[in-house]
Design an enzyme around this catalytic site. Structure first.
Site, mmCIF file in Angstrom:
data_model
loop_
_atom_site.group_PDB
_atom_site.id
_atom_site.type_symbol
_atom_site.label_atom_id
_atom_site.label_comp_id
_atom_site.label_asym_id
_atom_site.label_seq_id
_atom_site.Cartn_x
_atom_site.Cartn_y
_atom_site.Cartn_z
ATOM 1 N N TYR A 56 0.837 -1.201 0.000
ATOM 2 C CA TYR A 56 0.000 0.000 0.000
ATOM 3 C C TYR A 56 0.869 1.246 0.000
ATOM 4 C CZ TYR A 56 0.965 0.633 5.015
ATOM 5 O OH TYR A 56 1.577 0.831 6.221
ATOM 6 N N CYS A 57 0.281 2.337 -0.492
ATOM 7 C CA CYS A 57 0.929 3.653 -0.447
ATOM 8 C C CYS A 57 -0.174 4.703 -0.419
ATOM 9 C CB CYS A 57 1.875 3.836 -1.634
ATOM 10 S SG CYS A 57 1.057 3.764 -3.232
#
Ligand code: ZN
Length: 327
Positions: free
Chosen positions: A176-177
């Site tokens: 994730y980011c």
């Protein structure tokens, strides 16, 4: 709230990024937007702020543009502009991964997980959640139990993963980011390298997850770092916690400030009281800088400055090392 902040990206072939960037900059300035947009041959990545009408006109324009018609926007409400100026710059890459052999997310990328799927998946014990952001972003907030690679920047993450392959063996690996753009490439890279079993990514990033009515940002601890003047934004709407630590004394804190030395500008988490005690500086050297902005802003008299410098010299201040990005 009168303003809005738009976050967006799209991987699409842009033949001449220089010309595109110059024309797009003019268009954005004419609209009255402020922000930062990167343009590369592989696509566009931007954050802009403006009032409702300005942002609405921008979205409409982009959604009517043949190249960007499918591009989703993450929209935050805000009290003010989130930037001071409008920049639109050509770049060799949208995200700085600097791989010898680049990844095209249209050819290879991890499976997209919706916020609902993500919320379920990260609770599975055979899953490893990998945070692919920079260390200072992780430090103020992250998914519970997520792995923080021991690197300073995104560019160094592939090497770290290769050195720590055993963490991912036989596991489902989820990345994730902030908005999803870094994961598009990074999850593709994981897949190509054969790391882990089943590679997935949080579609639309943390920004989308936070707004989803089902997940409501749950299992997120702390706040999310953002690359504009807000610095952090809330994510978990159900049971928010604080994971950031005061740079000076380690107490819970999520207030980011820039070091008072205009040539340093490092971001540090600290309370107002500690910022004051340390003349707004991240180091002794920065405190003593002749153009210390904190001293100038509050017009601190020389005897007070001397007193604080003296007490800093007598503390273990010189041993501190965890400092955020320098700009
Ligand atoms: Zn500094």
């Amino acid at each position: 709230m009168k303003y809005r902040v738009l976050l967006y990206y799209h991987y699409v072939k842009i033949e001449d990024p220089e010309t595109f960037a110059a024309e797009h900059l003019k268009f954005c300035k004419d609209l009255g937007l402020k922000g930062r947009i990167l343009v590369a041959q592989e696509g566009i990545n931007g954050t802009v702020s403006g009032d409702f009408e300005q942002t609405e006109r921008y979205i409409e324009y982009m959604n009517n543009h043949p190249m960007f018609k499918d591009m989703p926007f993450k929209i935050d409400e805000a009290n003010n502009h989130a930037f001071k100026k409008m920049h639109c710059r050509p770049r060799p890459e949208l995200v700085n991964l600097s791989l010898e052999e680049d990844i095209d997310p249209h050819e290879i990328t991890g499976d997209y997980l919706t916020p609902e799927e993500w919320y379920e998946a990260i609770q599975d014990e055979n899953t490893v959640v990998l945070d692919v952001r920079n260390d200072y972003e992780y430090d103020v907030g992250h998914f519970r139990g997520a792995i923080k690679p021991d690197v300073t920047t995104f560019r160094d993450t592939p090497e770290w993963v290769l050195k720590n392959k055993e963490l991912f063996e036989g596991k489902r690996v989820l990345t994730y980011c902030t908005g999803g753009i870094r994961c598009e490439k990074f999850s593709g890279w994981l897949k190509r390298e054969g790391i882990g079993e089943n590679i997935g990514q949080l579609h639309g990033g943390i920004a989308t997850y936070a707004k989803n009515p089902a997940s409501q940002g749950q299992l997120w601890d702390g706040k999310m770092y953002v690359f504009d003047e807000r610095l952090t934004v809330p994510i978990n709407q159900v049971n928010p916690t604080i994971v950031g630590k005061d740079y000076y004394d380690g107490t819970p804190c999520e207030r980011y400030v820039n070091c008072a030395n205009p040539e340093c500008n490092a971001q540090i988490l600290c309370s107002e009281e500690n910022q004051d005690k340390h003349l707004g500086a991240c180091s002794m050297e920065c405190a003593e800088h002749p153009r210390n902005r904190y001293i100038m802003k509050y017009n601190l008299p020389q005897d007070i400055v001397e007193e604080r410098l003296e007490s800093m010299r007598n503390s273990d201040f010189s041993n501190l090392d965890q400092v955020g990005p320098r700009k």
